[in-house]
Design a protein around this motif. Sequence first.
Motif, mmCIF file in Angstrom:
data_model
loop_
_atom_site.group_PDB
_atom_site.id
_atom_site.type_symbol
_atom_site.label_atom_id
_atom_site.label_comp_id
_atom_site.label_asym_id
_atom_site.label_seq_id
_atom_site.Cartn_x
_atom_site.Cartn_y
_atom_site.Cartn_z
ATOM 1 N N ILE A 194 0.844 -1.206 0.000
ATOM 2 C CA ILE A 194 0.000 0.000 0.000
ATOM 3 C C ILE A 194 0.874 1.249 0.000
ATOM 4 O O ILE A 194 0.596 2.224 -0.714
ATOM 5 C CB ILE A 194 -0.937 -0.011 1.224
ATOM 6 C CG1 ILE A 194 -1.991 -1.115 1.075
ATOM 7 C CG2 ILE A 194 -1.612 1.353 1.408
ATOM 8 C CD1 ILE A 194 -2.814 -1.356 2.321
ATOM 9 N N ALA A 195 1.941 1.234 0.788
ATOM 10 C CA ALA A 195 2.853 2.380 0.840
ATOM 11 C C ALA A 195 3.491 2.635 -0.524
ATOM 12 O O ALA A 195 3.722 3.788 -0.903
ATOM 13 C CB ALA A 195 3.931 2.147 1.896
ATOM 14 N N GLU A 196 3.773 1.572 -1.256
ATOM 15 C CA GLU A 196 4.353 1.723 -2.596
ATOM 16 C C GLU A 196 3.353 2.344 -3.568
ATOM 17 O O GLU A 196 3.736 3.122 -4.453
ATOM 18 C CB GLU A 196 4.844 0.371 -3.104
ATOM 19 C CG GLU A 196 6.068 -0.130 -2.346
ATOM 20 C CD GLU A 196 6.457 -1.547 -2.705
ATOM 21 O OE1 GLU A 196 7.587 -1.951 -2.372
ATOM 22 O OE2 GLU A 196 5.621 -2.256 -3.312
ATOM 23 N N VAL A 197 2.085 2.021 -3.393
ATOM 24 C CA VAL A 197 1.044 2.596 -4.247
ATOM 25 C C VAL A 197 0.916 4.101 -3.988
ATOM 26 O O VAL A 197 0.471 4.851 -4.859
ATOM 27 C CB VAL A 197 -0.305 1.881 -4.016
ATOM 28 C CG1 VAL A 197 -1.439 2.563 -4.775
ATOM 29 C CG2 VAL A 197 -0.199 0.420 -4.437
ATOM 30 N N ALA A 198 1.322 4.555 -2.804
ATOM 31 C CA ALA A 198 1.264 5.984 -2.482
ATOM 32 C C ALA A 198 2.194 6.808 -3.363
ATOM 33 O O ALA A 198 2.100 8.031 -3.401
ATOM 34 C CB ALA A 198 1.603 6.205 -1.009
ATOM 35 N N LYS A 199 3.108 6.144 -4.072
ATOM 36 C CA LYS A 199 4.007 6.792 -5.041
ATOM 37 C C LYS A 199 4.939 7.819 -4.388
ATOM 38 O O LYS A 199 5.272 8.839 -4.982
ATOM 39 C CB LYS A 199 3.208 7.486 -6.154
ATOM 40 C CG LYS A 199 2.205 6.614 -6.883
ATOM 41 C CD LYS A 199 2.880 5.517 -7.681
ATOM 42 C CE LYS A 199 1.912 4.880 -8.671
ATOM 43 N NZ LYS A 199 0.735 4.253 -8.039
ATOM 44 N N SER A 200 5.335 7.539 -3.163
ATOM 45 C CA SER A 200 6.319 8.382 -2.483
ATOM 46 C C SER A 200 7.398 7.450 -1.944
ATOM 47 O O SER A 200 7.118 6.651 -1.039
ATOM 48 C CB SER A 200 5.663 9.159 -1.336
ATOM 49 O OG SER A 200 6.618 9.967 -0.663
ATOM 50 N N PRO A 201 8.618 7.497 -2.492
ATOM 51 C CA PRO A 201 9.655 6.508 -2.157
ATOM 52 C C PRO A 201 9.950 6.383 -0.668
ATOM 53 O O PRO A 201 10.373 5.312 -0.216
ATOM 54 C CB PRO A 201 10.883 7.023 -2.917
ATOM 55 C CG PRO A 201 10.324 7.816 -4.045
ATOM 56 C CD PRO A 201 9.085 8.464 -3.506
ATOM 57 N N ALA A 202 9.742 7.438 0.099
ATOM 58 C CA ALA A 202 10.059 7.367 1.526
ATOM 59 C C ALA A 202 9.082 6.476 2.286
ATOM 60 O O ALA A 202 9.451 5.843 3.283
ATOM 61 C CB ALA A 202 10.065 8.772 2.143
#
Length: 265
Positions: A194-202
């Motif tokens: 899910i964090a990867e889908v947020a499209k923010s590498p951090a």
Amino acid sequence: MTRRPAPADDDAVSARLAGEPAADLSRDTEVPEHGNGSLFALEQPSNRKLAAGIADDIEQYIIGRGWPVGEVIFSEADLMERYNASRSIVREAARLLEQHTTARMRKGRGGGLVVTRPDVEPVTNVVAVCLEYEGVTPLQLFEARVALELSAVELATERVTEDDIERLRHAIEAERNIPLDELWRHTHDIHVAIAEVAKSPAFPLFVTVLTKLVDARATSHASGTRAPEIYHAHSAIVEAIIAGDASLARHRMRRHLEAITPYLH
């Protein structure tokens, strides 16, 4: 008496990369051997500092190259010449790079310093030590995770694409096939997805670190007793993201995370 490189000017590494004449690190001075015949050159603070400086410069070089994973960038001889440094200092620099999971020294024909993919595990261990030193409690750590994951799930809902939807559903299906008594080992997988889908590498990095640290303090996961409800919670969160309902996705994520609090120790 045995000879070793003398401590060099602290500016030698930066001068070398800037194209200026570097300090001569190859000049020798005599030092006594230890009683068992071994040398302790790297015990000298100046030598340790120099090795660390070389490691830092190599890391910057790797970043500048776009992090070419798997590429041999320098041989040991290349490094000795590039930094005008002794073999012991170059090997210490390579050891530091390996600790940082930036690069590793490969021996044999065609060997040399190979660029590697960074590993989050050392980062997690260092963060854990720092948090212990600062006296951060499990509940405070958990609060940070909640804040981060609620932001991640909201961004994921806004930015999800058709490819992301397929990937999230694949992750849920993969989770469904994990034996219940093993699911607790993989509870962070969907959170990272899910964090990867947020499209923010951090986000993926921070979520990985915080989920591992929190899960290490959640005693119930090892028993596997919460596995079914974990799976259903993950499925519900993903469906809310796919539906584009950020409010519902945040609500389900918060409820899922708050269910962990009774098990923190």
